[in-house]
Design a protein around this motif. Sequence first.
Motif, PDB file in Angstrom:
ATOM      1  N   ALA A 177      55.203  54.537  26.790  1.00  0.00           N
ATOM      2  CA  ALA A 177      53.887  54.156  27.315  1.00  0.00           C
ATOM      3  C   ALA A 177      53.719  54.760  28.688  1.00  0.00           C
ATOM      4  O   ALA A 177      54.690  55.064  29.371  1.00  0.00           O
ATOM      5  CB  ALA A 177      53.746  52.640  27.377  1.00  0.00           C
ATOM      6  N   ARG A 178      52.480  54.928  29.080  1.00  0.00           N
ATOM      7  CA  ARG A 178      52.228  55.433  30.425  1.00  0.00           C
ATOM      8  C   ARG A 178      50.961  54.783  30.966  1.00  0.00           C
ATOM      9  O   ARG A 178      50.054  54.429  30.227  1.00  0.00           O
ATOM     10  CB  ARG A 178      52.124  56.952  30.439  1.00  0.00           C
ATOM     11  N   SER A 179      50.934  54.618  32.256  1.00  0.00           N
ATOM     12  CA  SER A 179      49.786  54.013  32.926  1.00  0.00           C
ATOM     13  C   SER A 179      49.034  55.111  33.648  1.00  0.00           C
ATOM     14  O   SER A 179      49.633  55.921  34.339  1.00  0.00           O
ATOM     15  CB  SER A 179      50.253  52.947  33.922  1.00  0.00           C
ATOM     16  N   SER A 180      47.724  55.162  33.466  1.00  0.00           N
ATOM     17  CA  SER A 180      46.928  56.200  34.103  1.00  0.00           C
ATOM     18  C   SER A 180      45.676  55.588  34.716  1.00  0.00           C
ATOM     19  O   SER A 180      45.493  54.380  34.751  1.00  0.00           O
ATOM     20  CB  SER A 180      46.575  57.294  33.091  1.00  0.00           C
ATOM     21  N   ARG A 181      44.759  56.442  35.131  1.00  0.00           N
ATOM     22  CA  ARG A 181      43.695  56.043  36.036  1.00  0.00           C
ATOM     23  C   ARG A 181      42.389  55.755  35.293  1.00  0.00           C
ATOM     24  O   ARG A 181      42.047  56.389  34.322  1.00  0.00           O
ATOM     25  CB  ARG A 181      43.484  57.168  37.035  1.00  0.00           C
ATOM     26  N   PHE A 182      41.644  54.751  35.780  1.00  0.00           N
ATOM     27  CA  PHE A 182      40.233  54.616  35.458  1.00  0.00           C
ATOM     28  C   PHE A 182      39.501  54.152  36.704  1.00  0.00           C
ATOM     29  O   PHE A 182      40.090  53.539  37.589  1.00  0.00           O
ATOM     30  CB  PHE A 182      39.982  53.667  34.281  1.00  0.00           C
ATOM     31  N   THR A 183      38.232  54.477  36.782  1.00  0.00           N
ATOM     32  CA  THR A 183      37.508  54.214  38.027  1.00  0.00           C
ATOM     33  C   THR A 183      36.538  53.060  37.869  1.00  0.00           C
ATOM     34  O   THR A 183      36.579  52.320  36.907  1.00  0.00           O
ATOM     35  CB  THR A 183      36.792  55.483  38.491  1.00  0.00           C
ATOM     36  N   LYS A 184      35.606  52.905  38.838  1.00  0.00           N
ATOM     37  CA  LYS A 184      35.047  51.590  39.087  1.00  0.00           C
ATOM     38  C   LYS A 184      33.877  51.167  38.205  1.00  0.00           C
ATOM     39  O   LYS A 184      33.677  49.987  38.010  1.00  0.00           O
ATOM     40  CB  LYS A 184      34.638  51.496  40.544  1.00  0.00           C
ATOM     41  N   GLU A 185      33.047  52.055  37.709  1.00  0.00           N
ATOM     42  CA  GLU A 185      31.893  51.600  36.939  1.00  0.00           C
ATOM     43  C   GLU A 185      32.340  51.042  35.605  1.00  0.00           C
ATOM     44  O   GLU A 185      33.227  51.604  34.963  1.00  0.00           O
ATOM     45  CB  GLU A 185      30.917  52.765  36.713  1.00  0.00           C
ATOM     46  N   GLY A 186      31.739  49.937  35.152  1.00  0.00           N
ATOM     47  CA  GLY A 186      32.205  49.315  33.920  1.00  0.00           C
ATOM     48  C   GLY A 186      31.106  48.641  33.136  1.00  0.00           C
ATOM     49  O   GLY A 186      30.110  48.179  33.678  1.00  0.00           O
ATOM     50  N   LYS A 187      31.286  48.593  31.817  1.00  0.00           N
ATOM     51  CA  LYS A 187      30.449  47.844  30.899  1.00  0.00           C
ATOM     52  C   LYS A 187      31.389  47.104  29.951  1.00  0.00           C
ATOM     53  O   LYS A 187      32.540  47.498  29.752  1.00  0.00           O
ATOM     54  CB  LYS A 187      29.533  48.777  30.097  1.00  0.00           C
ATOM     55  N   CYS A 188      30.871  46.030  29.344  1.00  0.00           N
ATOM     56  CA  CYS A 188      31.686  45.242  28.436  1.00  0.00           C
ATOM     57  C   CYS A 188      31.015  45.209  27.070  1.00  0.00           C
ATOM     58  O   CYS A 188      29.772  45.150  26.972  1.00  0.00           O
ATOM     59  CB  CYS A 188      31.870  43.824  28.973  1.00  0.00           C
ATOM     60  N   SER A 189      31.825  45.235  26.022  1.00  0.00           N
ATOM     61  CA  SER A 189      31.284  45.167  24.668  1.00  0.00           C
ATOM     62  C   SER A 189      30.752  43.764  24.390  1.00  0.00           C
ATOM     63  O   SER A 189      31.083  42.792  25.080  1.00  0.00           O
ATOM     64  CB  SER A 189      32.357  45.540  23.645  1.00  0.00           C
ATOM     65  N   LYS A 190      29.936  43.654  23.359  1.00  0.00           N
ATOM     66  CA  LYS A 190      29.294  42.381  23.042  1.00  0.00           C
ATOM     67  C   LYS A 190      30.319  41.320  22.661  1.00  0.00           C
ATOM     68  O   LYS A 190      30.163  40.145  23.002  1.00  0.00           O
ATOM     69  CB  LYS A 190      28.286  42.597  21.911  1.00  0.00           C
ATOM     70  N   ASP A 191      31.379  41.717  21.941  1.00  0.00           N
ATOM     71  CA  ASP A 191      32.410  40.755  21.558  1.00  0.00           C
ATOM     72  C   ASP A 191      33.414  40.492  22.673  1.00  0.00           C
ATOM     73  O   ASP A 191      34.349  39.708  22.497  1.00  0.00           O
ATOM     74  CB  ASP A 191      33.152  41.240  20.303  1.00  0.00           C
ATOM     75  N   GLU A 192      33.227  41.164  23.807  1.00  0.00           N
ATOM     76  CA  GLU A 192      34.048  40.977  25.009  1.00  0.00           C
ATOM     77  C   GLU A 192      35.531  41.272  24.767  1.00  0.00           C
ATOM     78  O   GLU A 192      36.401  40.673  25.389  1.00  0.00           O
ATOM     79  CB  GLU A 192      33.864  39.559  25.561  1.00  0.00           C
ATOM     80  N   LYS A 193      35.780  42.215  23.873  1.00  0.00           N
ATOM     81  CA  LYS A 193      37.156  42.656  23.627  1.00  0.00           C
ATOM     82  C   LYS A 193      37.480  43.944  24.380  1.00  0.00           C
ATOM     83  O   LYS A 193      38.647  44.248  24.585  1.00  0.00           O
ATOM     84  CB  LYS A 193      37.387  42.882  22.127  1.00  0.00           C
ATOM     85  N   TYR A 194      36.447  44.686  24.770  1.00  0.00           N
ATOM     86  CA  TYR A 194      36.662  45.992  25.383  1.00  0.00           C
ATOM     87  C   TYR A 194      35.857  46.105  26.668  1.00  0.00           C
ATOM     88  O   TYR A 194      34.749  45.560  26.780  1.00  0.00           O
ATOM     89  CB  TYR A 194      36.266  47.132  24.432  1.00  0.00           C
ATOM     90  N   ILE A 195      36.423  46.825  27.623  1.00  0.00           N
ATOM     91  CA  ILE A 195      35.726  47.194  28.855  1.00  0.00           C
ATOM     92  C   ILE A 195      35.643  48.716  28.906  1.00  0.00           C
ATOM     93  O   ILE A 195      36.641  49.408  28.672  1.00  0.00           O
ATOM     94  CB  ILE A 195      36.456  46.648  30.094  1.00  0.00           C
ATOM     95  N   PHE A 196      34.446  49.227  29.226  1.00  0.00           N
ATOM     96  CA  PHE A 196      34.214  50.671  29.288  1.00  0.00           C
ATOM     97  C   PHE A 196      34.206  51.088  30.756  1.00  0.00           C
ATOM     98  O   PHE A 196      33.468  50.503  31.570  1.00  0.00           O
ATOM     99  CB  PHE A 196      32.884  51.030  28.622  1.00  0.00           C
ATOM    100  N   CYS A 197      35.015  52.098  31.082  1.00  0.00           N
ATOM    101  CA  CYS A 197      35.160  52.536  32.473  1.00  0.00           C
ATOM    102  C   CYS A 197      35.054  54.049  32.537  1.00  0.00           C
ATOM    103  O   CYS A 197      35.580  54.763  31.678  1.00  0.00           O
ATOM    104  CB  CYS A 197      36.521  52.118  33.052  1.00  0.00           C
ATOM    105  N   THR A 198      34.387  54.545  33.565  1.00  0.00           N
ATOM    106  CA  THR A 198      34.325  55.990  33.766  1.00  0.00           C
ATOM    107  C   THR A 198      35.548  56.454  34.551  1.00  0.00           C
ATOM    108  O   THR A 198      36.064  55.747  35.421  1.00  0.00           O
ATOM    109  CB  THR A 198      33.061  56.379  34.544  1.00  0.00           C
ATOM    110  N   CYS A 199      35.989  57.647  34.214  1.00  0.00           N
ATOM    111  CA  CYS A 199      37.104  58.271  34.924  1.00  0.00           C
ATOM    112  C   CYS A 199      36.864  59.772  34.923  1.00  0.00           C
ATOM    113  O   CYS A 199      37.220  60.469  33.962  1.00  0.00           O
ATOM    114  CB  CYS A 199      38.431  57.934  34.250  1.00  0.00           C
ATOM    115  N   GLU A 200      36.193  60.250  35.974  1.00  0.00           N
ATOM    116  CA  GLU A 200      35.879  61.666  36.113  1.00  0.00           C
ATOM    117  C   GLU A 200      35.083  62.147  34.899  1.00  0.00           C
ATOM    118  O   GLU A 200      33.944  61.755  34.725  1.00  0.00           O
ATOM    119  CB  GLU A 200      37.165  62.475  36.338  1.00  0.00           C
ATOM    120  N   SER A 201      35.668  62.968  34.041  1.00  0.00           N
ATOM    121  CA  SER A 201      34.934  63.527  32.903  1.00  0.00           C
ATOM    122  C   SER A 201      35.113  62.716  31.630  1.00  0.00           C
ATOM    123  O   SER A 201      34.756  63.183  30.546  1.00  0.00           O
ATOM    124  CB  SER A 201      35.379  64.978  32.655  1.00  0.00           C
ATOM    125  N   ARG A 202      35.644  61.509  31.725  1.00  0.00           N
ATOM    126  CA  ARG A 202      35.909  60.691  30.545  1.00  0.00           C
ATOM    127  C   ARG A 202      35.310  59.294  30.716  1.00  0.00           C
ATOM    128  O   ARG A 202      35.104  58.820  31.827  1.00  0.00           O
ATOM    129  CB  ARG A 202      37.414  60.548  30.296  1.00  0.00           C
TER     130      ARG A 202
END
Length: 914
Positions: A5-30
């Motif tokens: 396993a490896r830990s990597s980066r995600f940045t600050k903007e976020g959205k959450c799915s309707k079922d609240e199982k996932y958080i969406f985060c921007t990270c540069e081009s992803r």
Amino acid sequence: MPLKARSSRFTKEGKCSKDEKYIFCTCESRVNVLEISTGKIVHSVQHDDQEDITSFALSFDDEMLVTASRALLLKQWDWREAQCTRSWRAIHTVPVASMTFDSTSTLLATGGCDGTIKLWDVLKQYCTHNLKGSSGVVHLVQFHPDISKLQLFSSSLDCGIRLWDLRSSQCVCVLQSHYSAVTSLSFTPDGDTMVSSGRDKICTVWDLKTRKATRTVPVYETVEGVVLLPDDEDLSDIGVTSKNLHFITAGSKGVLRVWEASTARCVYAQTLNSTLAAVSEKEEEKDDDNDHCSLTYLLLLPASSRLATVTADHNIVLYQLPALTTQQQFVGYNDEVLDVKFLGKGDSHIVVATNSCQLKVFELLTNSCQILYGHTDTVLSLDVFKKGFVFASCAKDRSVRVWQMDSDSGRVHCVAHGSNHANAVGSITCSRMKASFVVSGSQDCTLKVWDLPADLSTTGGDLHHLTPRATEKAHDKDVNSVAVSPNDKLLASGSQDRTAKLWSLEAAGRVGMLGVFRGHRRGVWAVCFSPIDQVLATSSADGAAKLWGLQDFSCLKTFEGHDASVLKVIFVSRGTQLLTSGSDGLVKLWTIKTNECVKTLDAHQDKVWGLHGSRKDDKMVTGSADSNITLWMDVTEVELAEEQAKQEDQILKQQELSNLLHEKKYLKALGLAISLDQPRTVLTVIKAIRQVQDSHKLLEKTVLKLRVDQKESLLRYCAVWNTNARNCQDAQAVLQVLLTHLPPEELLQYQGARTHLEGLIPYTERHMQRIGNLLQASMFLNYMWQKMRVAGAPSSMNRDEEMDTTPLAQPFLMIDKEKGMGSGGEKRDADDSDGEQDEDPNDAVKEDEDDEEVSASNKASTNTGSVENGASPQTDGNHHCESEQSSEEEDPEEVNVMKCLPVPTALKCQTFAS
């Protein structure tokens, strides 16, 4: 040791799915999709042009994800499959700064840096509105919760909140209250009241019916997010005692605060722990806003009654209502990882020192993180005591700290603190037998030994104050590394002065030097004691690691293989192997006995500062300047077990194959050999089939019953066999079956069929040419044999009667008895023995004892009739009978002997070869 396993980066903007199982985060081009339960990034979408994503939006039904990049492209994604379903050009002339969906997931609003707002019908795929009038970047767009009103709110650099009527595409009004950028909007369920927050340190309550501000609430901090609290829950734990409107703010102070709108009063504020509060006070002295603690985003998860916040250093923290207790915390950006160690029961956690004053403790199972505050400058080094629940840290703030983990809850808190160095403390080590002392090495060139209290428990938040029991001027330059021996009696130190030194810890109140290890050409980065031998390992900036004897301080072994500085070295596999990490981003595994590098692990792109092995010696963790933390598992025993099981399976299958061949079950034998993917074994089966009676029909029957994938493998094997003259006949026999009974269309559908057939053609032509040359040579031999006249034959004999020109089926070697049995007989015997090894020696003895003379030419004429002279078959037959009868009268035994002499095999082989 594969990557686990490896830990990597995600940045600050976020959205959450309707079922609240996932958080969406921007990270540069992803855009990364984070699963909340495990803390792992389960999906990731990225633009092909590698352009940074400036904004994104998730539809309310969780079906569509739309992203905008700097290339002015809008892309619609099926995020569960990470596939782009549609892309189109944004009509904006500059990048999109904000976007949002309406509650029906039909309309998409995009706010651009050009001051315009576009509305898109994502189902019918066209632009419905182009709203102009905003000044500067439109950084906020949001639909009214009641979609029937068709209203859109936006804010730009003019600090006003514009209300757009989508029916008329006109700006209805501008709500003026803020004097700085508006950061967020929050609506009541009925849509009649709105709360806005801004960086001007105020929140405004708006009555949307009258479109006027009803209350301005000063919050005394830059506010980045505001959320209205639900009025149907008991929130008395956070000061909500009435049914009036309450909201939560998140801002530069790094805490969540609850406000009552009607009275503009703060009814609840989160409390910081003592260490964090001390840090915050110092930071506030330097700046009004505490940058690394500030909150940049606030999101409500209504279904689970949780709040999600994003910090300035890209951490995501989940709080549970009603008490606002910290539930989970995810670290999105580690910056440069300087050190990492295993921690907790069964090495269930890791503690990480990054390029900051905070320590991060990760739970490996869920990736949830605790952030530890205490140091006021960058933490440089870590070390853990034997039991794994207590560890020490040192930093540039010239201090050392001791931390303790609660074995039940897993919470970590600081229990002791010491500060006595004159410069940054770059290395620290703990006692090995029990938690009795720590040793630190500093850039002030000194070593300090700190005694720990017997009871590390703290009451009332008071920390134990540590004082050094011994201080020693150890090196001429910075001390980079220190290590304590397994028995707590010796201490080793490594320095930038290119030396490592050995010290005694037995003397009370002082540290005694025992010897110096010299041999490195550059500064020594790390030192480590062997767990089983009296050996010390060192690593240096000269690219080498060395082993030293503790008795005579001599260099025992040198390990060279890194292209740059070797930053860390540790013993693994019970002291029989070394692990080294370097500035080249590589981790190498060395076998000490052979000086051989047996494995190179390449998972980092920058300096690997952190390297630590677990207490069970079954896994290790690495941390690098590329911000990645990698966990490795030792799978040596698993691979050995798999290899052994594979070998046992191979043996069983080989035995089964032998049994099938013995039982002449060729179809099963051929299928088994193909499944083993052993072309030589398949060839053995083919040869066995071709040796039985009626082999062609049996081979045809066997091959045609194979599956399609087995026929593909067989065709591939034939292409290989055909390259060898020894096996070409078997290959051609199989090819004949395939080409005869399978249509070309089916053959061409086989994987790689064209390549295999193209490879078969030149070798087949070569084999045909070789066989043709051999046939020509054999015909020449036949011709020469028929035209030869045996020496001693009567010259008066007609040549036509003397030789037969028909093809020679069974040639015989004839003996001229007129020459006697002298030396010529011995020569013939020698030739016969060379040419035919299996000839009966009794035949030669009988010939030596025979005294009668028999004409070889007459003997030849009696065996074959002359066709060339035109004599009738009847005449030839009579002549044959008469000659044979006369010969039998002379010596019937001799005639029988001479009929059994074949042409020597050596002669035939030699002629074919020519």
